[in-house]
Design a protein around this motif. Structure first.
Motif, short mmCIF file in Angstrom:
data_model
loop_
_atom_site.label_atom_id
_atom_site.label_comp_id
_atom_site.label_asym_id
_atom_site.label_seq_id
_atom_site.Cartn_x
_atom_site.Cartn_y
_atom_site.Cartn_z
N LEU A 64 0.83 -1.21 0.00
CA LEU A 64 0.00 0.00 0.00
C LEU A 64 0.86 1.26 0.00
O LEU A 64 0.54 2.24 -0.68
CB LEU A 64 -0.94 0.00 1.20
N GLY A 65 1.95 1.23 0.74
CA GLY A 65 2.87 2.37 0.74
C GLY A 65 3.47 2.61 -0.63
O GLY A 65 3.59 3.75 -1.08
N LEU A 66 3.86 1.54 -1.31
CA LEU A 66 4.42 1.68 -2.65
C LEU A 66 3.38 2.25 -3.62
O LEU A 66 3.71 3.07 -4.49
CB LEU A 66 4.92 0.32 -3.16
N LEU A 67 2.14 1.82 -3.49
CA LEU A 67 1.10 2.28 -4.39
C LEU A 67 0.68 3.72 -4.12
O LEU A 67 0.19 4.40 -5.02
CB LEU A 67 -0.13 1.36 -4.29
N THR A 68 0.86 4.18 -2.88
CA THR A 68 0.43 5.53 -2.53
C THR A 68 1.56 6.54 -2.49
O THR A 68 1.35 7.69 -2.16
CB THR A 68 -0.31 5.53 -1.18
N GLY A 69 2.76 6.12 -2.83
CA GLY A 69 3.84 7.09 -2.97
C GLY A 69 4.94 7.06 -1.94
O GLY A 69 5.84 7.88 -1.98
N GLY A 70 4.93 6.16 -1.00
CA GLY A 70 6.04 6.12 -0.06
C GLY A 70 5.85 5.11 1.04
O GLY A 70 4.83 5.09 1.71
N VAL A 71 6.87 4.27 1.21
CA VAL A 71 6.83 3.26 2.26
C VAL A 71 7.37 3.91 3.53
O VAL A 71 8.41 4.57 3.52
CB VAL A 71 7.69 2.04 1.87
#
Length: 79
Positions: free
Chosen positions: A30-37
């Motif tokens: 989810l972090g990767l998909l929303t712009g930042g882990v």
């Protein structure tokens, strides 16, 4: 009446770690998909994974050693 309970096998360290790992991976994705882990996203995902694993644990009947069970027959037993 024999009562059911959450499956005790779902409380093992291995099962909890597996649920946490699945949640952490989910948080990372989810972090990767929303712009930042972030560490918070990974930790939050791990916590959510453990919570969901606990909530969805199957209900089972557990018979423990030395537990007395009373049986009532509805009809005669034939041998």
């Amino acid at each position: 009446m024999i009562h059911d309970e959450k499956d005790p096998r779902q409380y093992s360290a291995e099962s909890i770690a597996e649920d946490a790992a699945i949640g952490a991976v989910g948080g990372t994705v989810l972090g990767l998909l929303t712009g930042g882990v972030s560490a918070l996203g990974v930790i939050g995902g791990a916590g959510a994974g453990v919570a969901v694993g606990n909530i969805t644990a199957p209900q089972v009947v557990v018979l423990r050693p030395n537990q007395t069970i009373n049986l009532t027959l509805d009809s005669p037993v034939r041998f």
